[in-house]
Design a protein around this motif. Structure first.
Motif, PDB file in Angstrom:
ATOM      1  N   LEU A 142       0.871  -1.165   0.000  1.00  0.00           N
ATOM      2  CA  LEU A 142       0.000   0.000   0.000  1.00  0.00           C
ATOM      3  C   LEU A 142       0.912   1.219   0.000  1.00  0.00           C
ATOM      4  CD1 LEU A 142      -2.431  -1.149   2.842  1.00  0.00           C
ATOM      5  CD2 LEU A 142      -2.881  -1.243   0.382  1.00  0.00           C
ATOM      6  N   ILE A 143       0.799   2.079  -0.998  1.00  0.00           N
ATOM      7  CA  ILE A 143       1.718   3.211  -1.128  1.00  0.00           C
ATOM      8  C   ILE A 143       1.001   4.508  -0.805  1.00  0.00           C
ATOM      9  CG2 ILE A 143       3.436   4.343  -2.577  1.00  0.00           C
ATOM     10  CD1 ILE A 143       3.289   2.043  -4.492  1.00  0.00           C
ATOM     11  N   ASP A 150       7.418  10.803  -8.069  1.00  0.00           N
ATOM     12  CA  ASP A 150       7.850   9.657  -7.271  1.00  0.00           C
ATOM     13  C   ASP A 150       8.131   8.464  -8.186  1.00  0.00           C
ATOM     14  OD1 ASP A 150       8.310   7.713  -5.396  1.00  0.00           O
ATOM     15  OD2 ASP A 150       6.404   7.919  -4.370  1.00  0.00           O
ATOM     16  N   PRO A 151       9.355   7.923  -8.178  1.00  0.00           N
ATOM     17  CA  PRO A 151       9.665   6.795  -9.057  1.00  0.00           C
ATOM     18  C   PRO A 151       9.158   5.456  -8.537  1.00  0.00           C
ATOM     19  CG  PRO A 151      11.601   7.357  -7.762  1.00  0.00           C
ATOM     20  CD  PRO A 151      10.539   8.375  -7.421  1.00  0.00           C
ATOM     21  N   LEU A 152       8.774   5.384  -7.235  1.00  0.00           N
ATOM     22  CA  LEU A 152       8.461   4.093  -6.632  1.00  0.00           C
ATOM     23  C   LEU A 152       7.276   3.376  -7.285  1.00  0.00           C
ATOM     24  CD1 LEU A 152       9.248   2.046  -4.477  1.00  0.00           C
ATOM     25  CD2 LEU A 152       7.795   3.266  -2.857  1.00  0.00           C
ATOM     26  N   PRO A 153       6.150   4.044  -7.573  1.00  0.00           N
ATOM     27  CA  PRO A 153       5.053   3.312  -8.219  1.00  0.00           C
ATOM     28  C   PRO A 153       5.473   2.650  -9.536  1.00  0.00           C
ATOM     29  CG  PRO A 153       4.245   5.375  -7.346  1.00  0.00           C
ATOM     30  CD  PRO A 153       5.735   5.405  -7.192  1.00  0.00           C
ATOM     31  N   GLN A 154       6.209   3.358 -10.368  1.00  0.00           N
ATOM     32  CA  GLN A 154       6.666   2.767 -11.636  1.00  0.00           C
ATOM     33  C   GLN A 154       7.628   1.615 -11.375  1.00  0.00           C
ATOM     34  OE1 GLN A 154       5.894   3.647 -15.145  1.00  0.00           O
ATOM     35  NE2 GLN A 154       6.690   1.556 -15.084  1.00  0.00           N
ATOM     36  N   VAL A 161       5.279  -6.167  -8.552  1.00  0.00           N
ATOM     37  CA  VAL A 161       4.882  -6.289  -7.147  1.00  0.00           C
ATOM     38  C   VAL A 161       3.453  -5.775  -7.013  1.00  0.00           C
ATOM     39  CG1 VAL A 161       5.322  -5.480  -4.800  1.00  0.00           C
ATOM     40  CG2 VAL A 161       7.241  -6.005  -6.312  1.00  0.00           C
ATOM     41  N   PRO A 162       2.519  -6.564  -6.492  1.00  0.00           N
ATOM     42  CA  PRO A 162       1.149  -6.066  -6.298  1.00  0.00           C
ATOM     43  C   PRO A 162       1.160  -4.815  -5.427  1.00  0.00           C
ATOM     44  CG  PRO A 162       1.238  -8.445  -5.958  1.00  0.00           C
ATOM     45  CD  PRO A 162       2.668  -7.973  -6.049  1.00  0.00           C
ATOM     46  N   ALA A 163       0.505  -3.771  -5.890  1.00  0.00           N
ATOM     47  CA  ALA A 163       0.527  -2.514  -5.151  1.00  0.00           C
ATOM     48  C   ALA A 163      -0.733  -1.711  -5.442  1.00  0.00           C
ATOM     49  CB  ALA A 163       1.771  -1.693  -5.524  1.00  0.00           C
ATOM     50  N   VAL A 164      -1.111  -0.890  -4.464  1.00  0.00           N
ATOM     51  CA  VAL A 164      -2.243   0.020  -4.608  1.00  0.00           C
ATOM     52  C   VAL A 164      -1.800   1.380  -4.095  1.00  0.00           C
ATOM     53  CG1 VAL A 164      -4.612   0.559  -3.919  1.00  0.00           C
ATOM     54  CG2 VAL A 164      -3.945  -1.811  -4.352  1.00  0.00           C
TER      55      VAL A 164
END
Length: 349
Positions: A142-143, A150-154, A161-164
């Motif tokens: 969960l971000i 922000d480079p982290l979501p990409q 990695v599953p992420a929301v």
């Protein structure tokens, strides 16, 4: 010579649970490993047998089979080049926003037996956090991030990695996200000021490298433009109390005629109220003030703060549900869920 300690009672085995339930060992294993094709009635029988026998699954062995850790990370991401009045770690553990997000996510995760790991990801820790996630220590992420660069979501998309995400991403990404109708919320604030007959509105907006900051400013200005306000002064803050106080002081010094102030979150509004007191301006008689969030800060203000409510606990719970669905079906389509804001009227406007 010390006599050997007698062996304690042995833990129930998978076979004993199966015998108690009257099912096969493989059925018990499938229930424990949360295989979705198990008949609901059988699942209930096995779960009752597990409870009755006191069986404790071997999670280490289970994780080898399922490749699941039964934990997810709540990552609070921060850009490297933004300046704040307060240190990063101090802010994330004092900001009521994080507490509400955590509480909402746990409402969904805890009944599923899933642990939540909170991970700050400011510039010094970014690569460390990314390495931890890459190594598979959690099942998903969960971000909390709204800054557009922000480079982290990409990076998480690239790593599969599953992420929301907690807000609309700054650029299109194949990632689920939850948000509130930011511009609608800002419009509610503008309409409240118009209804009160205020003539000189201004705003302490959020950081303009965030989607929330951009959207709340755009919504406020566009709503006021309909009522003839071609220009609305704005001063960006950093979503902290100190930042709100600084921005409000700057804005009110430059535009002393201001009689209505929309502040892009409640923490900054708390600081703005302090600036108004220092400048001898009465609230709401001289300046009406509206915040955004409806957090505990709104109730701590004097007078109590009129604010735009976003249902953070419900939003975080939906983030957790979307993440669990993504973990179970990695090839599923990303989804967006948008919540509706509402104005909560109190003493400041």
């Amino acid at each position: 010579m010390v006599a050997p300690r007698p062996p304690g009672p042995r833990s129930p085995t998978l076979e004993q649970v199966a015998e108690y339930a009257g099912v096969s060992r493989s059925t018990v294993s499938r229930v424990i490993n949360q295989v979705s094709t198990v008949d609901p009635e059988l699942r209930e029988i096995v779960e009752r047998a597990i409870e009755a026998t006191g069986y404790v699954p071997n999670h280490a062995a289970r994780s080898l089979v399922t490749r699941r850790t039964d934990s997810v990370a709540l990552v609070v991401s921060e850009p490297a080049d933004r300046e704040f009045a307060e240190p990063f770690l101090s802010r994330i553990f004092t900001d009521p926003y994080l507490g509400r997000i955590t509480a909402g996510a746990l409402e969904v995760l805890r009944p599923e037996g899933i642990h939540l790991v909170i991970m700050p990801a400011d510039a010094p820790a970014h690569q460390q956090v990314l390495r931890y996630l890459r190594q598979g220590h959690v099942d998903g992420v969960l971000i909390i991030s709204s800054h557009v660069a922000d480079p982290l979501p990409q990076q998480l998309c690239d790593l599969h990695v599953p992420a929301v995400l907690s807000a609309r991403p700054g650029r299109p990404l194949p990632m689920s996200y939850v948000d509130v109708e930011q511009q609608t919320g800002a419009r509610l604030a503008a309409e409240r000021f118009i209804a009160l007959g205020r003539k000189h509105p201004a705003t302490v907006c959020g950081p303009l490298d965030t989607t929330a900051g951009q959207d709340r400013l755009a919504g406020f200005r566009s709503a006021l433009a309909v009522h003839g306000h071609a220009w609305v002064p704005a001063e960006p803050g950093d979503f902290t109390r100190a930042g709100g106080e600084r921005a409000a002081r700057t804005l009110l010094t430059a535009y002393p005629e201001t009689d209505a102030l929309f502040v892009a979150n409640d923490l900054m509004a708390e600081g703005a109220l302090q600036a108004l007191r220092d400048l001898g301006r009465r609230v709401p008689e001289d300046v009406a003030v509206i915040g955004f969030d409806d957090s505990v800060s709104a109730l701590a203000c004097r007078p109590q703060l009129t604010t735009i409510r976003q249902p953070l606990e419900e939003m975080a719970a939906e983030m957790a549900r979307l993440l669990l669905a993504r973990i179970r079906e990695p090839e599923g389509r990303p989804r967006s869920v948008i919540f509706h804001p509402e104005i909560v009227e109190r003493g400041s406007a």
